[in-house]
Design a protein around this motif. Structure first.
Motif, PDB file in Angstrom:
ATOM      1  N   ASP A   1      20.312   7.002  12.005  1.00 67.13           N
ATOM      2  CA  ASP A   1      20.797   6.781  10.742  1.00 67.13           C
ATOM      3  C   ASP A   1      19.836   5.898   9.887  1.00 67.13           C
ATOM      4  OD1 ASP A   1      20.823   4.395  12.114  1.00 67.13           O
ATOM      5  OD2 ASP A   1      22.583   3.880  11.710  1.00 67.13           O
ATOM      6  N   THR A   2      18.596   6.279   9.953  1.00 65.32           N
ATOM      7  CA  THR A   2      17.498   5.367   9.256  1.00 65.32           C
ATOM      8  C   THR A   2      16.478   6.526   8.638  1.00 65.32           C
ATOM      9  OG1 THR A   2      17.791   3.595  10.797  1.00 65.32           O
ATOM     10  CG2 THR A   2      15.823   3.728   9.503  1.00 65.32           C
ATOM     11  N   LEU A   3      16.023   6.095   7.449  1.00 64.50           N
ATOM     12  CA  LEU A   3      15.062   7.018   6.884  1.00 64.50           C
ATOM     13  C   LEU A   3      13.674   6.062   6.856  1.00 64.50           C
ATOM     14  CD1 LEU A   3      14.381   9.570   5.048  1.00 64.50           C
ATOM     15  CD2 LEU A   3      14.820   7.920   3.063  1.00 64.50           C
ATOM     16  N   ILE A   4      12.675   6.457   7.534  1.00 65.69           N
ATOM     17  CA  ILE A   4      11.666   5.839   7.533  1.00 65.69           C
ATOM     18  C   ILE A   4      10.568   6.312   6.420  1.00 65.69           C
ATOM     19  CG2 ILE A   4       9.616   5.228   9.265  1.00 65.69           C
ATOM     20  CD1 ILE A   4      11.795   5.678  11.340  1.00 65.69           C
ATOM     21  N   VAL A   5       9.773   5.575   5.625  1.00 65.11           N
ATOM     22  CA  VAL A   5       8.884   6.014   4.682  1.00 65.11           C
ATOM     23  C   VAL A   5       7.768   5.115   5.064  1.00 65.11           C
ATOM     24  CG1 VAL A   5       8.627   6.336   2.211  1.00 65.11           C
ATOM     25  CG2 VAL A   5      10.692   6.663   3.278  1.00 65.11           C
ATOM     26  N   PRO A   6       6.604   5.766   5.381  1.00 65.25           N
ATOM     27  CA  PRO A   6       5.359   4.849   5.429  1.00 65.25           C
ATOM     28  C   PRO A   6       4.647   4.966   3.935  1.00 65.25           C
ATOM     29  CG  PRO A   6       5.274   6.648   7.180  1.00 65.25           C
ATOM     30  CD  PRO A   6       6.458   6.726   6.119  1.00 65.25           C
ATOM     31  N   ASP A   7       4.191   3.618   3.759  1.00 68.07           N
ATOM     32  CA  ASP A   7       3.429   3.366   2.425  1.00 68.07           C
ATOM     33  C   ASP A   7       1.975   3.244   2.791  1.00 68.07           C
ATOM     34  OD1 ASP A   7       2.354   2.646   0.078  1.00 68.07           O
ATOM     35  OD2 ASP A   7       4.259   1.711  -0.620  1.00 68.07           O
ATOM     36  N   VAL A   8       1.264   4.325   2.501  1.00 69.20           N
ATOM     37  CA  VAL A   8      -0.152   4.052   2.955  1.00 69.20           C
ATOM     38  C   VAL A   8      -1.004   3.225   1.988  1.00 69.20           C
ATOM     39  CG1 VAL A   8      -0.265   6.469   3.965  1.00 69.20           C
ATOM     40  CG2 VAL A   8      -0.874   6.195   1.628  1.00 69.20           C
ATOM     41  N   ARG A   9      -0.758   2.776   0.894  1.00 69.84           N
ATOM     42  CA  ARG A   9      -1.441   1.819   0.179  1.00 69.84           C
ATOM     43  C   ARG A   9      -1.220   0.660   0.570  1.00 69.84           C
ATOM     44  NH1 ARG A   9      -3.669   3.941  -4.823  1.00 69.84           N
ATOM     45  NH2 ARG A   9      -4.390   1.899  -5.159  1.00 69.84           N
TER      46      ARG A   9
ATOM     47  N   TRP B   1       0.019  -0.583   3.471  1.00 65.51           N
ATOM     48  CA  TRP B   1       0.405  -0.550   4.769  1.00 65.51           C
ATOM     49  C   TRP B   1       1.437  -1.142   5.242  1.00 65.51           C
ATOM     50  CZ3 TRP B   1      -3.833   0.944   8.079  1.00 65.51           C
ATOM     51  CH2 TRP B   1      -5.006   1.219   7.460  1.00 65.51           C
ATOM     52  N   LYS B   2       2.545  -0.815   4.681  1.00 65.37           N
ATOM     53  CA  LYS B   2       4.085  -0.982   5.212  1.00 65.37           C
ATOM     54  C   LYS B   2       4.895   0.445   5.696  1.00 65.37           C
ATOM     55  CE  LYS B   2       4.406  -4.930   1.950  1.00 65.37           C
ATOM     56  NZ  LYS B   2       4.965  -5.297   0.970  1.00 65.37           N
ATOM     57  N   ILE B   3       5.739  -0.022   6.528  1.00 67.91           N
ATOM     58  CA  ILE B   3       6.495   1.044   6.865  1.00 67.91           C
ATOM     59  C   ILE B   3       8.021   0.786   6.453  1.00 67.91           C
ATOM     60  CG2 ILE B   3       7.596   2.309   8.909  1.00 67.91           C
ATOM     61  CD1 ILE B   3       4.943   2.046  10.224  1.00 67.91           C
ATOM     62  N   ASN B   4       8.550   1.320   5.522  1.00 68.83           N
ATOM     63  CA  ASN B   4       9.739   1.011   4.977  1.00 68.83           C
ATOM     64  C   ASN B   4      11.016   1.434   5.808  1.00 68.83           C
ATOM     65  OD1 ASN B   4       9.088  -0.323   2.322  1.00 68.83           O
ATOM     66  ND2 ASN B   4       7.833   1.559   2.518  1.00 68.83           N
TER      67      ASN B   4
ATOM     68  N   PRO C   1      11.795  -3.917  -3.666  1.00 74.84           N
ATOM     69  CA  PRO C   1      12.754  -3.256  -2.632  1.00 74.84           C
ATOM     70  C   PRO C   1      13.026  -1.933  -2.872  1.00 74.84           C
ATOM     71  CG  PRO C   1      13.683  -5.367  -3.343  1.00 74.84           C
ATOM     72  CD  PRO C   1      12.817  -5.233  -4.230  1.00 74.84           C
ATOM     73  N   GLY C   2      12.834  -0.938  -1.978  1.00 72.73           N
ATOM     74  CA  GLY C   2      13.017   0.286  -2.015  1.00 72.73           C
ATOM     75  C   GLY C   2      11.894   1.124  -2.826  1.00 72.73           C
ATOM     76  N   GLU C   3      10.699   0.691  -3.189  1.00 68.46           N
ATOM     77  CA  GLU C   3       9.728   1.216  -3.962  1.00 68.46           C
ATOM     78  C   GLU C   3       8.452   1.082  -3.168  1.00 68.46           C
ATOM     79  OE1 GLU C   3      10.912  -0.213  -8.550  1.00 68.46           O
ATOM     80  OE2 GLU C   3       9.430  -1.527  -7.176  1.00 68.46           O
ATOM     81  N   PHE C   4       7.612   2.183  -3.315  1.00 66.43           N
ATOM     82  CA  PHE C   4       6.459   2.492  -2.866  1.00 66.43           C
ATOM     83  C   PHE C   4       5.272   2.498  -3.556  1.00 66.43           C
ATOM     84  CE2 PHE C   4      10.208   5.328  -1.603  1.00 66.43           C
ATOM     85  CZ  PHE C   4      10.403   4.228  -0.192  1.00 66.43           C
ATOM     86  N   ILE C   5       4.122   2.153  -3.013  1.00 67.24           N
ATOM     87  CA  ILE C   5       2.957   2.211  -3.950  1.00 67.24           C
ATOM     88  C   ILE C   5       2.526   3.678  -3.754  1.00 67.24           C
ATOM     89  CG2 ILE C   5       0.673   1.512  -4.070  1.00 67.24           C
ATOM     90  CD1 ILE C   5       1.522  -1.358  -3.173  1.00 67.24           C
ATOM     91  N   GLN C   6       2.393   3.911  -2.663  1.00 61.84           N
ATOM     92  CA  GLN C   6       1.799   5.623  -2.161  1.00 61.84           C
ATOM     93  C   GLN C   6       2.759   5.700  -0.899  1.00 61.84           C
ATOM     94  OE1 GLN C   6      -2.202   6.295  -2.272  1.00 61.84           O
ATOM     95  NE2 GLN C   6      -1.828   8.601  -1.851  1.00 61.84           N
ATOM     96  N   ALA C   7       3.988   6.434  -1.165  1.00 65.77           N
ATOM     97  CA  ALA C   7       4.803   6.941  -0.103  1.00 65.77           C
ATOM     98  C   ALA C   7       3.992   8.110   0.744  1.00 65.77           C
ATOM     99  CB  ALA C   7       5.954   7.210  -0.438  1.00 65.77           C
ATOM    100  N   ALA C   8       3.830   8.215   2.094  1.00 60.83           N
ATOM    101  CA  ALA C   8       3.088   9.378   2.628  1.00 60.83           C
ATOM    102  C   ALA C   8       4.107  10.328   3.318  1.00 60.83           C
ATOM    103  CB  ALA C   8       2.434   8.665   3.812  1.00 60.83           C
TER     104      ALA C   8
END
Length: 146
Positions: free
Chosen positions: A129-137, A139-142, A115-122
């Motif tokens: 009030d939301t921070l969106i962080v796509p993870d390209v490795r 294929w998730k959007i956090n 939770p809250g970690e990324f393989i490769q954040a883009a």
């Protein structure tokens, strides 16, 4: 009537030609590998135009206490409504949060699959009030609540 139309057309062409002659060309265009390139030759079209840059903030990376707060490869940034700045360090997948005075508030995220970690954040994208962080490795959007 034909004479009047011919005279009007001639006058119009003369005016257009004179306007075109007086305009100084301040750029050059050429095509390279199928791409049209426009290059400014350094002469401004409007010599009265003046742009003044004003520094509004500075993040000092040289005088940081520890190496955890260093941004090694800043890839993306965004601001929230309160003026807080979020910078993604793509090398470490960590997100650095600064207040509106550019003082470090927190660092979160990191490489991983928990939770809250990324393989490769883009990117980092702030929406309401939301921070969106796509993870390209992965294929998730956090979505992280701010």
């Amino acid at each position: 009537m034909k004479l009047f139309k011919l005279l009007a057309i001639t006058l119009f062409v003369v005016v257009i030609m004179n306007c075109a002659k007086n305009k100084e060309i301040t750029f050059e265009q050429y095509e390279e590998n199928g791409i049209r390139i426009t290059k400014n030759n350094g002469i401004p079209a409007d010599t009265t135009l003046s742009i003044e840059l004003k520094e509004v903030g500075f993040i000092d990376m040289e005088n940081n206490e520890g190496t955890d707060s260093l941004i090694t490869f800043g890839r993306s940034f965004d601001f929230d409504k309160a003026g807080n700045l979020y910078i993604l360090d793509a090398r470490t997948s960590k997100i650095h949060k600064y207040d509106k005075y550019f003082k470090l508030i927190s660092i979160f995220g990191g490489k991983g699959q928990g939770p809250g970690e990324f393989i490769q954040a883009a990117n980092v994208i702030v929406k309401e009030d939301t921070l969106i962080v796509p993870d390209v490795r992965s294929w998730k959007i956090n979505k992280l609540e701010l």
